[in-house]
Design an enzyme around this catalytic site. Structure first.
Site, PDB file in Angstrom:
ATOM      1  N   CYS A  55       0.819  -1.215   0.000  1.00 58.99           N
ATOM      2  CA  CYS A  55       0.000   0.000   0.000  1.00 58.99           C
ATOM      3  C   CYS A  55       0.853   1.266   0.000  1.00 58.99           C
ATOM      4  O   CYS A  55       0.425   2.308  -0.515  1.00 58.99           O
ATOM      5  CB  CYS A  55      -0.891   0.056   1.242  1.00 58.99           C
ATOM      6  SG  CYS A  55      -1.450  -1.514   1.873  1.00 58.99           S
ATOM      7  N   ASP A  87      -3.629  -2.810   7.712  1.00 58.48           N
ATOM      8  CA  ASP A  87      -4.659  -3.683   8.264  1.00 58.48           C
ATOM      9  C   ASP A  87      -4.559  -5.123   7.785  1.00 58.48           C
ATOM     10  O   ASP A  87      -4.807  -6.053   8.551  1.00 58.48           O
ATOM     11  CB  ASP A  87      -6.047  -3.127   7.917  1.00 58.48           C
ATOM     12  CG  ASP A  87      -6.348  -1.835   8.660  1.00 58.48           C
ATOM     13  OD1 ASP A  87      -5.450  -1.337   9.352  1.00 58.48           O
ATOM     14  OD2 ASP A  87      -7.466  -1.332   8.537  1.00 58.48           O
ATOM     15  N   CYS A 128      -2.494   3.270   2.857  1.00 65.73           N
ATOM     16  CA  CYS A 128      -3.247   2.252   3.587  1.00 65.73           C
ATOM     17  C   CYS A 128      -4.331   2.883   4.448  1.00 65.73           C
ATOM     18  O   CYS A 128      -4.243   4.036   4.859  1.00 65.73           O
ATOM     19  CB  CYS A 128      -2.306   1.414   4.443  1.00 65.73           C
ATOM     20  SG  CYS A 128      -3.073  -0.110   5.021  1.00 65.73           S
ATOM     21  N   ASP A 129      -5.320   2.083   4.767  1.00 65.14           N
ATOM     22  CA  ASP A 129      -6.620   2.497   5.293  1.00 65.14           C
ATOM     23  C   ASP A 129      -6.632   3.720   6.205  1.00 65.14           C
ATOM     24  O   ASP A 129      -7.220   4.746   5.892  1.00 65.14           O
ATOM     25  CB  ASP A 129      -7.258   1.334   6.055  1.00 65.14           C
ATOM     26  CG  ASP A 129      -7.573   0.157   5.153  1.00 65.14           C
ATOM     27  OD1 ASP A 129      -7.314   0.261   3.942  1.00 65.14           O
ATOM     28  OD2 ASP A 129      -8.050  -0.867   5.652  1.00 65.14           O
ATOM     29  N   LYS A 130      -6.014   3.626   7.377  1.00 61.56           N
ATOM     30  CA  LYS A 130      -6.148   4.690   8.374  1.00 61.56           C
ATOM     31  C   LYS A 130      -5.293   5.901   8.056  1.00 61.56           C
ATOM     32  O   LYS A 130      -5.510   6.986   8.597  1.00 61.56           O
ATOM     33  CB  LYS A 130      -5.804   4.172   9.776  1.00 61.56           C
ATOM     34  CG  LYS A 130      -6.586   2.938  10.188  1.00 61.56           C
ATOM     35  CD  LYS A 130      -8.081   3.094   9.994  1.00 61.56           C
ATOM     36  CE  LYS A 130      -8.811   1.776  10.156  1.00 61.56           C
ATOM     37  NZ  LYS A 130      -8.540   0.794   9.093  1.00 61.56           N
ATOM     38  N   CYS A 200      -5.303  -2.213  -1.293  1.00 60.59           N
ATOM     39  CA  CYS A 200      -6.276  -3.240  -1.681  1.00 60.59           C
ATOM     40  C   CYS A 200      -7.233  -2.717  -2.750  1.00 60.59           C
ATOM     41  O   CYS A 200      -7.743  -1.602  -2.651  1.00 60.59           O
ATOM     42  CB  CYS A 200      -7.054  -3.697  -0.463  1.00 60.59           C
ATOM     43  SG  CYS A 200      -6.021  -4.482   0.789  1.00 60.59           S
ATOM     44  N   GLU A 450     -10.739  -4.602  13.646  1.00 63.20           N
ATOM     45  CA  GLU A 450     -11.531  -5.119  12.539  1.00 63.20           C
ATOM     46  C   GLU A 450     -11.597  -6.641  12.634  1.00 63.20           C
ATOM     47  O   GLU A 450     -10.712  -7.269  13.198  1.00 63.20           O
ATOM     48  CB  GLU A 450     -10.918  -4.720  11.196  1.00 63.20           C
ATOM     49  CG  GLU A 450     -11.032  -3.231  10.915  1.00 63.20           C
ATOM     50  CD  GLU A 450     -10.428  -2.851   9.567  1.00 63.20           C
ATOM     51  OE1 GLU A 450      -9.801  -3.715   8.916  1.00 63.20           O
ATOM     52  OE2 GLU A 450     -10.575  -1.691   9.168  1.00 63.20           O
ATOM     53  N   SER A 476     -13.547  -4.732   8.384  1.00 61.43           N
ATOM     54  CA  SER A 476     -12.790  -4.282   7.225  1.00 61.43           C
ATOM     55  C   SER A 476     -13.743  -3.844   6.127  1.00 61.43           C
ATOM     56  O   SER A 476     -14.872  -4.331   6.026  1.00 61.43           O
ATOM     57  CB  SER A 476     -11.925  -5.438   6.716  1.00 61.43           C
ATOM     58  OG  SER A 476     -11.494  -5.204   5.397  1.00 61.43           O
TER      59      SER A 476
END
Length: 573
Positions: A55, A87, A128-130, A200, A450, A476
């Site tokens: 990521c 994650d 990445c996510d956060k 992702c 998650e 997630s």
């Protein structure tokens, strides 16, 4: 070009202007920065680049490319890095407790670096996510002219002549446990699911928040769905560096852009794409930084009247690469604006309104990813807010791709995710049960983990829509099935979820937006009298500090009062 900017009115004057700042300037000379460049605005280029996961592996390259745009338009770029917790790697073990906490650390670290060095503008790169909401929270908190840049998604893997993502690997673990996937197939799949750089590929949390960046006007138009390996990502980064200088000249700041109407636009885009339920945490957290009241229930209100129109994984067929090729977020917003679902008057980082940006887009009726609002996949959004006696403060569920929207069944209670996963892995879950995973909330976890390992394993076992799963933790963006998260008040606070016992009847109606515990009030009163708060294992360090400061999930699980308590704004120092 430096005469475009009055340095005496910019934060960087505190470290670069006047005889008293000679010691400060000596550090810049040590880095071989010229007197002419010291006289320019200082532009922070914040990167979440690292080697932790694909990521983030291209972010530093993109951030360095942004320097070119800053320099060409009269600024002096100053790059620094911050952390991420990825994650997909943190999932399914104690490491996931660090994930949501990292959002606050990212925002805090960007704030501290900008404050400490008195930077005048900001270009923020995340993958990445956060790290996406963390960067945007910092932008809103500091309120200096800023642009958010997403590093881009990974390309889909290919397995048995079909596109796959990492979620297919998580689900294959469940199939393996059920005896429906030979180990050699699982091994072959894991080696091809993630073929290179990028976050992702499905409409999981990273791509959801990337869409939010564009919907809110904090990112350049149609920039965020471009996959990470594409050459055009470098061009986007350079353009962001150039444009942030124009924002500085106009003094157009993030809070001028991120109005309440912009947050509603963003929530609608999340629903229209069947996006991650995590958006219902991150949008309120971002709003907190801007001093705007916008909680889970406001997000859910926007969801209610928004159709689901983007056929994206995990509920649909396509990935971010396909959405980019179909025309990107602005193609989606084209049909939404035309049908009264967006406020086109909101300003954006282009200096123009959202509507003016969308006017540059021509609707493509031949692409298959994004449906016209008049002919949606489903008439209501892909994400739904819930409220009821089990969740007085609310909860959330992703319904995109689901066939069943009501569920009633007996509770099966677990006090941590590991116990639930073990029961799933050993095939000890029964069809029709409502699995409760509690003491996983922001305070109780701590960190609000998650549950993708558990939910994906359920799908792999063929139980995805044959059971429901409820937690005060999170899911997630890759989760699918009847999975309800963010239940509040959380168990650690003595919420109703803490009082549930095995066999209690729970009723869920995602159409009506209700979630109820069918237990008599007198029985709950007696249980509450016996309930004792639990002490978690994290009584020192970052997770302890987070648990002591974090607020409820429906308000974004934030750790400070936000702009409403401000006595000053950094940008005006």
């Amino acid at each position: 070009m430096t005469n475009r900017f009055d340095k005496s009115k910019l934060p960087s004057r505190h470290v670069s202007v006047g005889p008293e700042r000679a010691p400060h300037r000596s550090y810049y000379y040590a880095m071989e920065i010229s007197e002419e460049d010291i006289a320019k605005p200082f532009v922070a280029v914040a990167s979440a680049g690292n080697d932790s996961a694909p990521c983030n592996t291209t972010l530093d390259f993109q951030a360095d490319a942004a320097r070119q745009g800053v320099i060409a338009n009269g600024g002096m770029p100053r790059r620094f890095n911050t952390i991420t917790v990825t994650d997909g790697i943190a999932m399914g073990h104690q490491g996931m407790k660090s994930s949501l906490v990292s959002r606050e650390v990212i925002a805090d670290s960007v704030e501290l670096s900008v404050r400490g060095h008195c930077y005048d503008a900001l270009v923020a790169f995340a993958g990445c996510d956060k790290s996406l909401p963390g960067m945007m929270m910092a932008m809103l908190r500091l309120n200096i002219p800023s642009i958010f840049v997403y590093g881009g998604s990974i390309l889909p893997g290919r397995f048995e002549d079909r596109d796959v993502t990492v979620v297919d690997v998580f689900e294959a673990v469940g199939k393996f446990a059920a005896g429906n996937c030979p180990l050699k197939d699982l091994t072959a799949l894991e080696k091809v699911a993630c073929p290179g750089h990028g976050a992702c590929g499905g409409q999981f949390t990273a791509n959801t928040m990337a869409c939010v960046g564009e919907a809110m006007g904090l990112s350049l138009p149609n920039s965020n769905m471009v996959p990470a390996p594409y050459k055009s990502r470098e061009e986007i980064a350079i353009a962001a560096g150039a444009q942030v200088m124009n924002l500085l000249e106009m003094n157009l700041r993030p809070r001028d852009i991120a109005t309440r109407a912009a947050f509603i636009n963003a929530a609608r885009v999340v629903a229209a794409t069947g996006g991650s339920t995590n958006a219902a945490l991150h949008l309120p957290a971002m709003a907190n930084e801007a001093g705007i009241e916008f909680d889970l229930h406001d997000v859910a209100d926007a969801f209610k009247s928004t159709p689901y129109i983007a056929d994206l994984k995990p509920g649909g067929k396509y990935v971010a690469k396909d959405m980019h090729e179909a025309g990107g977020v602005y193609m989606l917003m084209k049909t939404m604006l035309a049908n009264g679902l967006l406020d086109g008057s909101c300003r954006t980082v282009t200096g123009k309104t959202l509507g003016e940006n969308i006017d540059q887009v021509t609707w493509n009726p031949d692409q298959k990813v994004i449906y016209d609002v008049k002919t949606p996949i489903t008439p209501t959004g892909g994400v739904v807010g819930l409220r009821g006696s089990l969740a007085p403060e609310g909860a959330i569920v992703k319904v995109a791709g689901m066939h069943r929207l009501q569920f009633t069944g007996p509770a099966r209670v677990f006090d941590c995710e590991e116990d639930a996963f073990q029961a799933v892995e050993h095939r000890q879950i029964n069809e029709g049960e409502v699995i409760i995973i509690r003491y996983e909330g922001p305070k109780g976890g701590p960190g609000m983990r998650e549950m993708l390992s558990t939910t994906a394993a359920l799908y792999g076992l063929g139980m995805g829509e044959k059971v429901a799963l409820i937690t005060d933790g999170r899911f997630s963006g890759g989760t699918r099935g009847f999975c309800i998260g963010h239940v509040g008040p959380e168990a650690a606070e003595g919420g109703p979820i803490a009082l549930v016992e095995d066999g209690d009847t729970i009723r869920i109606d995602a159409e009506a937006g209700t979630i109820d515990l069918d237990v008599a009030a007198a029985v709950l009163t007696e249980r509450r009298a016996r309930w004792q708060p639990r002490v978690n294992d994290y009584q020192s360090g970052a997770l302890y500090r987070y648990s002591q400061n974090v607020g409820p999930a429906y308000q974004g699980a934030v750790t400070h009062p936000g702009a409403k308590a401000e006595r000053h704004v950094y940008a005006d120092i």
